[in-house]
Motif scaffolding. Structure first.
Motif, PDB file in Angstrom:
ATOM      1  N   LEU A  24       0.788  -1.151   0.070  1.00 39.31           N
ATOM      2  CA  LEU A  24       0.012  -0.111  -0.041  1.00 39.31           C
ATOM      3  C   LEU A  24       0.982   1.311   0.218  1.00 39.31           C
ATOM      4  O   LEU A  24       0.529   2.331  -0.777  1.00 39.31           O
ATOM      5  CB  LEU A  24      -1.033  -0.192   1.238  1.00 39.31           C
ATOM      6  CG  LEU A  24      -2.120   0.911   1.173  1.00 39.31           C
ATOM      7  CD1 LEU A  24      -3.111   0.103   0.027  1.00 39.31           C
ATOM      8  CD2 LEU A  24      -2.824   0.673   2.485  1.00 39.31           C
ATOM      9  N   GLU A  30      -0.261  -1.862  -7.267  1.00 44.72           N
ATOM     10  CA  GLU A  30      -1.603  -1.627  -6.960  1.00 44.72           C
ATOM     11  C   GLU A  30      -2.208  -3.119  -6.333  1.00 44.72           C
ATOM     12  O   GLU A  30      -1.916  -3.966  -7.176  1.00 44.72           O
ATOM     13  CB  GLU A  30      -2.527  -1.245  -8.258  1.00 44.72           C
ATOM     14  CG  GLU A  30      -3.866  -1.262  -8.181  1.00 44.72           C
ATOM     15  CD  GLU A  30      -4.662  -0.883  -9.630  1.00 44.72           C
ATOM     16  OE1 GLU A  30      -5.889  -1.093  -9.287  1.00 44.72           O
ATOM     17  OE2 GLU A  30      -3.906  -0.810 -10.614  1.00 44.72           O
ATOM     18  N   THR A  32      -4.593  -5.365  -6.600  1.00 45.86           N
ATOM     19  CA  THR A  32      -6.116  -5.610  -7.512  1.00 45.86           C
ATOM     20  C   THR A  32      -6.772  -7.035  -6.971  1.00 45.86           C
ATOM     21  O   THR A  32      -7.938  -6.731  -7.383  1.00 45.86           O
ATOM     22  CB  THR A  32      -5.606  -5.706  -8.854  1.00 45.86           C
ATOM     23  OG1 THR A  32      -4.654  -6.780  -8.846  1.00 45.86           O
ATOM     24  CG2 THR A  32      -4.926  -4.425  -9.417  1.00 45.86           C
ATOM     25  N   ASP A  47     -12.362  -5.076   0.704  1.00 44.05           N
ATOM     26  CA  ASP A  47     -12.968  -3.748   1.274  1.00 44.05           C
ATOM     27  C   ASP A  47     -11.680  -3.051   1.910  1.00 44.05           C
ATOM     28  O   ASP A  47     -11.600  -1.759   1.812  1.00 44.05           O
ATOM     29  CB  ASP A  47     -14.189  -4.183   2.010  1.00 44.05           C
ATOM     30  CG  ASP A  47     -15.090  -4.398   1.339  1.00 44.05           C
ATOM     31  OD1 ASP A  47     -15.240  -4.496  -0.027  1.00 44.05           O
ATOM     32  OD2 ASP A  47     -16.234  -5.038   1.857  1.00 44.05           O
ATOM     33  N   TRP A  49      -8.352  -3.158   1.859  1.00 50.42           N
ATOM     34  CA  TRP A  49      -7.303  -3.011   1.220  1.00 50.42           C
ATOM     35  C   TRP A  49      -7.399  -2.437  -0.202  1.00 50.42           C
ATOM     36  O   TRP A  49      -6.495  -2.272  -1.107  1.00 50.42           O
ATOM     37  CB  TRP A  49      -6.246  -4.092   1.119  1.00 50.42           C
ATOM     38  CG  TRP A  49      -5.920  -4.705   2.351  1.00 50.42           C
ATOM     39  CD1 TRP A  49      -6.498  -5.915   3.105  1.00 50.42           C
ATOM     40  CD2 TRP A  49      -5.074  -4.189   3.442  1.00 50.42           C
ATOM     41  NE1 TRP A  49      -5.805  -5.906   4.347  1.00 50.42           N
ATOM     42  CE2 TRP A  49      -5.026  -5.078   4.562  1.00 50.42           C
ATOM     43  CE3 TRP A  49      -4.065  -2.981   3.324  1.00 50.42           C
ATOM     44  CZ2 TRP A  49      -4.305  -4.543   5.698  1.00 50.42           C
ATOM     45  CZ3 TRP A  49      -3.325  -2.680   4.477  1.00 50.42           C
ATOM     46  CH2 TRP A  49      -3.486  -3.394   5.675  1.00 50.42           C
ATOM     47  N   GLY A  50      -8.829  -2.331  -0.653  1.00 49.28           N
ATOM     48  CA  GLY A  50      -9.034  -1.517  -1.842  1.00 49.28           C
ATOM     49  C   GLY A  50      -8.758  -2.468  -3.178  1.00 49.28           C
ATOM     50  O   GLY A  50      -8.538  -1.569  -4.292  1.00 49.28           O
ATOM     51  N   LYS A  52      -9.854  -4.713  -6.261  1.00 53.55           N
ATOM     52  CA  LYS A  52     -11.134  -4.943  -7.027  1.00 53.55           C
ATOM     53  C   LYS A  52     -11.598  -6.319  -6.868  1.00 53.55           C
ATOM     54  O   LYS A  52     -13.016  -6.486  -7.126  1.00 53.55           O
ATOM     55  CB  LYS A  52     -10.819  -4.503  -8.478  1.00 53.55           C
ATOM     56  CG  LYS A  52     -10.331  -3.245  -8.766  1.00 53.55           C
ATOM     57  CD  LYS A  52      -9.729  -3.017 -10.137  1.00 53.55           C
ATOM     58  CE  LYS A  52      -9.267  -1.503 -10.341  1.00 53.55           C
ATOM     59  NZ  LYS A  52      -8.809  -1.641 -11.690  1.00 53.55           N
TER      60      LYS A  52
END
Length: 356
Positions: A24, A30, A32, A47, A49-50, A52
């Motif tokens: 991060l 990134e 993903t 959610d 760690w962002g 997709k």
């Protein structure tokens, strides 16, 4: 570089504590995709760690086109086929240590990765500890003159009641016992600083024959060693010894001593942590007293406020992103597995082992 992390969790585990914070903080990466033990836990991790994508099946993560690098942060007994699958999919791969159950298996994974042309790294990141790097350079620059001998002792506490999730630690067939994990990490740090063993003799012992599983009260028989003692010669010709002792009350942690014609370097830790010890490095010459050597700022990667383990892992990821063929990679793992296998053979046969 788009990363998929196998073994991600929202609130616990090694990936959550180290890999994900390191990724991060790096602009070249990134996050993903993540994979967990269930779709729900993976979704929760995604959610946090962002990411997709969230998967319960790690094979789905490996094959997904949005993933360039696969980080495998699950224990060796639960990792069967994942490294091979990532390589076959043409993905770069960062596998936790141990890489395999033997040097032969590690050699095969290294060959596969090289043939596929993918970048590879292994979780022996403690060699990037600033104090280890400084010690390595001091020895190489002749701070103590010609090295006569070097020693590593590592003493750590070990309870006799464990959670069932750690039961594999006490089974010598699982590949995650004290010799593989504690020995692998500490001996790789030692070797990276003072040079590698070319021959070795070893003794293994199990002094705590049974442990109790916390959840059930069941006692299980320990088949893995908790005492590891080895002596031999390094590439330089210097004599060297290793003694790793676990069990009993709190240990004294790491102590590395390098004895040379012109002085002595001592690296010791204030605690028995394996993942991020705080080290003190000191030097004593032939006539003077002992002087503490603070680690210069150039050895401490920025930002420096992260925990040591995160900083060390972050450096591995930096090297991977840059395409720098810098250890620890799968070849590092092969060397360390060869040393571990030699120690086991010597302890079994009573014969001195020679390493290439």
């Amino acid at each position: 570089m788009r990363v998929g992390v196998i073994g991600a969790h929202a609130s616990r585990g090694w990936a959550r504590a180290v890999h994900l914070p390191a990724l991060l903080s790096l602009p070249d990466y990134e996050i993903t995709a993540v994979a967990g033990t269930s779709r729900e836990s993976a979704r929760q991790a995604a959610d946090v760690w962002g990411a997709k994508h969230a998967f319960a099946d790690p094979q789905e993560l490996i094959s997904h086109p949005d993933v360039d690098l696969v980080t495998i942060s699950v224990q060796l007994p639960r990792r069967d086929g994942l490294v091979e699958a990532a390589i076959s999919a043409g993905k770069h791969v960062y596998s936790e240590w141990p890489l395999a159950r033997s040097a032969e298996a590690a050699e095969r994974l290294h060959a596969l990765a090289e043939q596929a042309g993918v970048r590879h790294a292994v979780g022996l990141q403690s060699r990037h500890h600033p104090a280890i790097g400084y010690l390595r350079d001091l020895v190489a620059d002749g701070k103590v003159g010609e090295v006569m001998s070097a020693s590593l002792t590592y003493s750590l506490s070990s309870p006799e009641v464990w959670s069932v999730r750690y039961a594999d630690l006490f089974d010598h067939t699982k590949g995650v016992n004290h010799l593989a994990v504690v020995g692998g990490h500490s001996m790789d740090m030692f070797g990276s600083a003072v040079g590698h063993f070319t021959e070795i003799s070893a003794t293994l012992a199990t002094r705590i024959p049974r442990i109790t599983l916390q959840e059930t009260g069941e006692q299980i028989t320990v088949t893995s060693p908790d005492q590891i003692a080895a002596v031999g010669l390094l590439e330089s010709g210097a004599a060297a010894s290793v003694h790793i002792m676990t069990g009993g009350p709190r240990g004294e942690g790491f102590l590395i001593e390098v004895h040379g014609r012109a002085g002595r370097l001592v690296l010791d830790s204030a605690d028995d942590s394996l993942v991020g010890p705080e080290f003190t490095l000191s030097f004593s010459g032939g006539t003077g007293g002992t002087v503490v050597l603070p680690v210069p700022d150039r050895y401490v990667p920025m930002p420096s406020d992260a925990p040591p383990a995160v900083r060390n892992v972050r450096q591995v990821y930096r090297n991977l992103a840059a395409g720098i063929p810098t250890e620890p990679d799968f070849l590092t793992a092969v060397r360390t597995h060869r040393l571990i296998d030699a120690i086991k053979r010597s302890a079994t046969t009573g014969e001195r082992q020679h390493l290439g």
